[in-house]
Design an enzyme around this catalytic site. Structure first.
Site, PDB file in Angstrom:
ATOM      1  N   ARG A 188      25.474  65.047  37.439  1.00 14.38           N
ATOM      2  CA  ARG A 188      24.935  66.352  37.832  1.00 14.38           C
ATOM      3  C   ARG A 188      25.707  67.505  37.200  1.00 14.38           C
ATOM      4  NH1 ARG A 188      25.120  66.557  43.925  1.00 14.38           N
ATOM      5  NH2 ARG A 188      27.005  65.398  43.476  1.00 14.38           N
ATOM      6  N   ASN A 228      21.203  64.410  43.504  1.00 17.48           N
ATOM      7  CA  ASN A 228      21.194  62.973  43.719  1.00 17.48           C
ATOM      8  C   ASN A 228      20.108  62.642  44.724  1.00 17.48           C
ATOM      9  OD1 ASN A 228      23.373  62.447  42.044  1.00 17.48           O
ATOM     10  ND2 ASN A 228      24.863  62.428  43.698  1.00 17.48           N
TER      11      ASN A 228
END
Length: 91
Positions: A20, A38
């Site tokens: 990320r 996520n």
């Protein structure tokens, strides 16, 4: 140049490997806005909006990801951009 929106789901070993943060860094480098997060199933989901060439570069980057990642699949859906994002953030 046309703005586009890509809705992306990345599967493989993509959580716990800085995916990320690396996605955010890459998006910011290319001037792309949106978000990534996520998912409970172990995938990473992202929305990218910006100039078509820049969004395509970020989507291509997702096919490799950061060094510790193992990307098995990247699914991309192309949508009309909404212009709702001013920057890129992690959810």
């Amino acid at each position: 140049m046309t703005n586009v929106r890509a809705e992306v789901r990345i599967t493989g070993r993509v959580q716990g490997v800085w995916f990320r943060q690396s996605t955010k860094n890459t998006a910011e480098r290319y001037g792309v806005s949106g978000w990534c997060r996520n998912n409970p199933d172990g995938s990473v989901e992202a929305i990218f909006e910006g100039k078509e060439a820049a969004v395509k570069l970020v989507v291509e980057w997702c096919k490799e990801g950061p060094n510790l990642a193992r990307v098995d699949d990247v699914r991309v859906g192309w949508e009309q951009p909404t212009g709702e994002f001013e920057h890129f953030f992690i959810r």
